[in-house]
Motif scaffolding. Structure first.
Motif, PDB file in Angstrom:
ATOM      1  N   PHE A 160      52.472  13.912  15.238  1.00 30.16           N
ATOM      2  CA  PHE A 160      51.011  13.827  15.114  1.00 30.16           C
ATOM      3  C   PHE A 160      50.470  15.063  14.403  1.00 30.16           C
ATOM      4  O   PHE A 160      49.434  15.618  14.792  1.00 30.16           O
ATOM      5  N   PRO A 232      41.912   7.277  14.952  1.00 33.58           N
ATOM      6  CA  PRO A 232      43.153   6.544  15.253  1.00 33.58           C
ATOM      7  C   PRO A 232      44.335   7.165  14.513  1.00 33.58           C
ATOM      8  O   PRO A 232      44.184   7.639  13.387  1.00 33.58           O
ATOM      9  N   SER A 234      48.888   7.079  14.010  1.00 32.68           N
ATOM     10  CA  SER A 234      50.179   6.497  14.361  1.00 32.68           C
ATOM     11  C   SER A 234      51.251   7.556  14.124  1.00 32.68           C
ATOM     12  O   SER A 234      51.009   8.549  13.439  1.00 32.68           O
ATOM     13  N   LEU A 235      52.402   7.338  14.704  1.00 30.98           N
ATOM     14  CA  LEU A 235      53.465   8.334  14.640  1.00 30.98           C
ATOM     15  C   LEU A 235      53.910   8.536  13.198  1.00 30.98           C
ATOM     16  O   LEU A 235      54.199   7.577  12.483  1.00 30.98           O
ATOM     17  N   GLN A 236      53.962   9.808  12.795  1.00 32.69           N
ATOM     18  CA  GLN A 236      54.367  10.147  11.426  1.00 32.69           C
ATOM     19  C   GLN A 236      55.825  10.593  11.379  1.00 32.69           C
ATOM     20  O   GLN A 236      56.481  10.682  12.387  1.00 32.69           O
ATOM     21  N   ASN A 258      56.950   3.336  16.419  1.00 30.70           N
ATOM     22  CA  ASN A 258      55.619   2.799  16.671  1.00 30.70           C
ATOM     23  C   ASN A 258      55.517   2.253  18.091  1.00 30.70           C
ATOM     24  O   ASN A 258      56.508   1.981  18.743  1.00 30.70           O
ATOM     25  N   ASP A 264      46.167  -3.554  24.026  1.00 26.03           N
ATOM     26  CA  ASP A 264      46.473  -4.505  22.954  1.00 26.03           C
ATOM     27  C   ASP A 264      47.055  -5.786  23.567  1.00 26.03           C
ATOM     28  O   ASP A 264      47.882  -5.701  24.468  1.00 26.03           O
ATOM     29  N   SER A 306      50.640   5.015  25.754  1.00 29.20           N
ATOM     30  CA  SER A 306      49.336   4.531  25.273  1.00 29.20           C
ATOM     31  C   SER A 306      48.332   5.653  25.331  1.00 29.20           C
ATOM     32  O   SER A 306      48.009   6.135  26.418  1.00 29.20           O
ATOM     33  N   SER A 309      43.775   6.668  21.126  1.00 27.53           N
ATOM     34  CA  SER A 309      43.728   6.505  19.676  1.00 27.53           C
ATOM     35  C   SER A 309      45.106   6.420  19.035  1.00 27.53           C
ATOM     36  O   SER A 309      45.240   6.587  17.829  1.00 27.53           O
ATOM     37  N   ALA A 310      46.117   6.188  19.820  1.00 28.53           N
ATOM     38  CA  ALA A 310      47.469   6.042  19.265  1.00 28.53           C
ATOM     39  C   ALA A 310      48.374   5.405  20.319  1.00 28.53           C
ATOM     40  O   ALA A 310      48.056   5.425  21.502  1.00 28.53           O
ATOM     41  N   MET A 312      52.802   4.773  21.024  1.00 26.88           N
ATOM     42  CA  MET A 312      54.160   4.943  20.499  1.00 26.88           C
ATOM     43  C   MET A 312      55.166   4.504  21.552  1.00 26.88           C
ATOM     44  O   MET A 312      54.851   4.340  22.724  1.00 26.88           O
ATOM     45  N   ARG A 407      56.861  -5.187  15.328  1.00 28.11           N
ATOM     46  CA  ARG A 407      55.824  -4.145  15.296  1.00 28.11           C
ATOM     47  C   ARG A 407      56.397  -2.774  15.654  1.00 28.11           C
ATOM     48  O   ARG A 407      55.962  -1.756  15.124  1.00 28.11           O
TER      49      ARG A 407
END
Lengths: 425, 443
Positions: A160, A232, A234-236, A258, A264, A306, A309-310, A312, A407
């Motif tokens: 992140f 928001p 996501s894992l980089q 991810n 969700d 969870s 905003s992200a 993984m 996903r």
């Protein structure tokens, strides 16, 4: 064995939504078998809202709330708690500042009053600030070269990077040294507010009494103002493998990809998939392949994370330096296999049976129930979630699992961080 | 499959408050083959905790085979003739249950938590592995590797765990409590199938076991199910003998240091050799329990107030007492120095504070507060069927009685100020102690 229909549709505990005369909302489970009351509460807003150059403010705030409030300095406040064996604690994570209260019924009034003072009137006396600062820095230094802590810290920094979730929630010795009383007061004003808190209460207290106590504690808090927005993320760095050098005989490994957030609609299939891959039971694929068959590690597993905003999926293991490459190969192989072939029908059914059957095990103490309810409320899943949840698990199909795998493992790439002196990496 | 390398500190320190309404309405009986049974009803949720305790722990490891109790605990998951390796775990999981096991100095225990209707299935499997364990040679080496990785994770990568091991090895000059539960690295490496089977045949018998069932059950139901499962195991005639040497009276104050380049925050600890709940005479174990709470239990304790709040020489300080132990045990005092304070300076301050206990630490309010907290813990523990199962199981496994556990809060309530002063004066003395420093080395 297949879970019975009764298990699928029944709720593990009877929860009532309660709104006090003053408009404070809480979830309530009344049970008078044990003469205690357990409270769990979660305020929206946490470490992600720390000033960018001063990570650690929210956690320091959490540590200071019971260090003096109202008329009582730190020592006097702690003495009031201890004299009645009232247990009060606070904690802060990325998105929230939460806490719990446990008291014997006979001390309920005092316990709720001390909670009110801690939330509404913390003193932030300078000597308390300095003491907590010194304790926090000592704690950070104590863990500074622990390979597990090092691997986790680096994992978030990389995964992140440039985002608040990439900063250490407990701060660094330098950032904690720089935190001022004004920082703490501002964070307190931003987070501890009405309309921003979810509350769950379990134990030997009736709705009327509880309603009055809730008004007292939460009713007088100021109205919430908007928090700074957390973008928001996501894992980089998927596909990267990073080594953190430390001279130890065993390497600690963190790997991530991810995820799917709890809120969700795709979460439940992902949860079942995770159970099959690396969930808590001794039957998971990683436990079997990494530990049971090869003796590569004592602990290995994965979990879904969870944030607001992200999301993984991340995993952990630790193996001696000489076997790191082998362990990583086995883990990657299992994920590839699960993605391409999926679980067998029997494996899927067993995973669902476990998740359905074991749900009630999380509701056997007042403290656990209060904590779980507050979490569900915080995630906005609805008071009927605990009654619906097993049916959601029961409905997961092979197609759902394939969708979740796509996903999560989609590109087949992970961010891997290894702390130790791995050979051949 | 855990090592309870630090057994729950107050595993014994609980019962329930008579003054606080209903506690567990528990019952106990013994099967014909000698297996002891305890039933602790809790009907709030339709769940049971099923535990089997064996009266053997790491302190019963044969010389040269340190870690065998814990290694066998791992191997107990490796199947029987009737149920091959992994089947028990698959069944537990398929029924929505959770399971694990742990090894301590004085006992080894296995447990499952399941919906109440699956209790009999758990009993069938657990009774089966009490006598029918089948150790294929092929499972031995990988599982030994797992234990070696466990030791690397817990100890070899953590200087503070290395200090704890070194301090115990120094405190107990003769008794096996000085040997780590998980075993020494070089001895774990040599453990084999024969060691495991010899150990298993010696200790895994009905006479040596204690069955504890807590949760949504009745005594009659447990008795019926236990007779039909465990009751079928043939008795061995008598309980295996545990040979435990006694510690000599200590004469030497000891100082040890672990210095490691990874240490960024120094700490100090002091261990004193003291009686346990089993070896204490004159109710010393209750005095020591209350003394630990008064001087070292949390931010209102004497050590914390003196060293952290008043003098600012430490950032944390406290004490604990491991009363739940078959033989003489440890009383610990610890402190974390403030920035710039050397460990010798901190130790001197700790000693000054300890000297003033009889005169300054034992005011009526502090004693009353400590009693309140200890007794409340016993009430809080009644909220958890797992906690109750552990409290009673561990107490019986070290030779205490159910009555001992029940009486505990009353015993604590009746400790007097003079008892505390006397315990401090007799036990917190240099020749009974080991002081340990954790500090940074140059390289």
């Amino acid at each position: 064995m297949t879970a019975s229909v009764e298990t699928l549709s029944s709720s593990p505990t009877q929860v009532k939504a309660l709104t006090s005369a003053g408009g404070v909302e809480a979830w309530h489970v009344e049970s008078d078998v044990v003469p205690l009351i357990a409270v769990s509460f979660i305020f929206e807003g946490g470490s992600a809202h720390d000033p960018a150059d001063k990570p650690g403010v929210a956690q320091m705030l959490a540590r200071l709330l019971d260090e003096g409030a109202g008329a009582y300095d730190s020592d006097a406040f702690q003495e009031r708690l201890a004299a009645r064996a009232i247990e009060l604690s606070f904690n802060a994570g990325n998105d929230a500042l939460g806490g719990s209260l446990k008291t014997l019924v006979k001390h309920a009034d005092e316990a709720f009053e001390l909670l009110r003072l801690a939330l509404a009137e913390p003193r932030f006396d300078q000597d308390a600030i300095e003491r907590v600062r010194a304790q926090t820095i000592a704690g950070l230094k104590y863990q500074q070269n622990d390979p597990g802590v090092m691997a986790t810290r680096r994992f978030f920094e990389e995964g992140f990077a440039g985002h608040p979730y990439g900063r250490p929630t407990s701060g660094t010795p330098e950032s904690v040294a720089a935190i001022t009383r004004d920082d703490l007061v501002a964070m307190h004003r931003a987070i501890i507010a009405r309309g921003r808190v979810k509350v769950a209460v379990v134990g030997a207290i009736g709705a009327d009494n509880l309603s009055a106590l809730l008004d007292k504690v939460f009713g007088s808090l100021p109205e919430a103002k908007p928090l700074s927005r957390i973008e928001p993320a996501s894992l980089q760095k998927l596909g990267s493998q990073i080594v953190v050098d430390i001279d130890v005989p065993q390497s600690v490994i963190r790997f991530g990809m991810n995820g799917i957030a709890w809120r969700d609609p795709g979460f439940i299939p992902a949860y079942v998939l995770n159970h099959i891959l690396g969930g808590g039971a001794f039957t998971s694929r990683l436990f079997q392949e990494v530990r049971e068959k090869r003796g590569l590690a004592y602990s290995v597993g994965t979990s879904l994370v969870s944030y607001r905003s992200a999301a993984m999926t991340w995993g952990y293991t630790a193996t001696k330096n000489e076997r790191v490459v082998e362990a990583l190969d086995v883990i990657a192989g299992e994920m590839a296999k699960l993605t391409s072939e999926g679980p067998s029908d029997e494996e899927l059914q067993k995973a669902k049976d476990y998740l359905i059957g074991s749900y009630a095990l999380g509701f056997d103490t007042s403290t656990k129930i209060a904590h779980t309810l507050a979490q569900i409320a915080f995630e906005g899943l609805g008071i009927d979630y605990i009654a619906r949840r097993n049916a959601l698990v029961g409905a997961v199909t092979q197609a759902d699992i394939r969708g979740a795998a796509e996903r999560i493992f989609g590109g087949g790439q992970m961010l891997t961080v290894i702390a130790g002196r791995p050979t051949g990496v | 499959m855990d090592t309870a390398s630090k057994p729950l500190l107050r595993a014994d320190a609980a019962s329930f408050g008579r003054t606080e309404g209903s506690g567990p309405n528990l019952s106990a009986f013994t099967l014909d083959n000698g297996l002891d049974v305890v039933v602790i009803p809790d009907h709030r949720v339709p769940v049971v905790t099923h535990m089997v305790w064996y009266r053997n722990g790491s302190a019963d490891d044969p010389i040269g085979q340190s870690g065998i109790a814990h290694f066998l605990e791992h191997l107990m998951f490796k199947g029987t003739e009737k149920h091959p390796a992994g089947e028990f775990s698959k069944v537990v999981s398929g029924l929505g249950g959770q399971e694990n096991a742990f090894t301590s100095f004085d006992y080894t225990a296995y447990f499952q938590r399941v919906a109440r209707e699956h209790l009999k299935t758990m009993m069938e499997f657990e009774a089966d592995r009490m006598t029918n364990l089948l150790l294929e040679e092929s499972v031995i080496a990988p599982e030994r590797d797992v234990v070696l990785e466990e030791r690397r994770m817990r100890v070899e990568t953590d200087p503070s765990a290395q200090l704890s091991e070194a301090m115990a090895a120094s405190l107990f000059v003769h008794h096996p409590y000085g040997i780590p539960i998980i075993g020494w690295m070089h001895e774990i490496e040599t453990l084999n199938r024969d060691h495991a089977l010899d150990y298993y045949r010696r200790f895994y018998t009905p006479e040596n076991g204690i069955l504890v069932v807590a949760g949504d059950v009745t005594e009659d139901e447990v008795r019926r199910l236990a007779d039909a499962t465990y009751g079928r195991i043939a008795p061995r005639g008598k309980r295996p003998v545990r040979v435990r040497p006694r510690e000599p009276e200590p004469v030497a104050a000891r100082h040890i240091t672990v210095a490691d380049p990874k240490v960024e925050q120094p700490t100090m600890q002091r261990l004193y050799l003291v009686p346990s709940c089993r070896t204490a005479t004159q109710r010393d174990c209750y005095s020591l329990e209350l003394l630990a709470e008064v001087i070292g239990g949390g931010p209102t304790s004497y050590l914390y107030r003196k060293l952290v709040m008043e003098r600012g020489i430490a950032v944390n300080a406290g004490a604990w007492y491991m009363s739940s132990s078959m033989e003489d045990t440890r009383f610990c005092v610890y402190a974390v120095p403030a920035e710039g304070v050397s460990l010798p300076a901190l130790e001197e301050a700790v000693d000054q504070v300890l000297k003033t206990i009889p005169a300054e630490a034992l005011d009526a309010d502090s004693i009353e507060r400590a009693k309140t907290r200890l007794v409340a813990e016993t009430i809080y523990s009644t909220d958890s069927q797992s906690s109750l199962a552990r409290i009673y199981g561990s107490a019986l496994a070290i030779g205490e009685t159910i009555e001992d556990v029940r009486r505990w809060p009353v015993e604590i309530e009746t400790v007097l100020k003079d008892d505390l002063a006397s315990a401090a004066e007799r036990y917190l003395i240099p020749r009974r102690s080991v002081t340990g420093y954790l500090q940074k080395s140059a390289s």
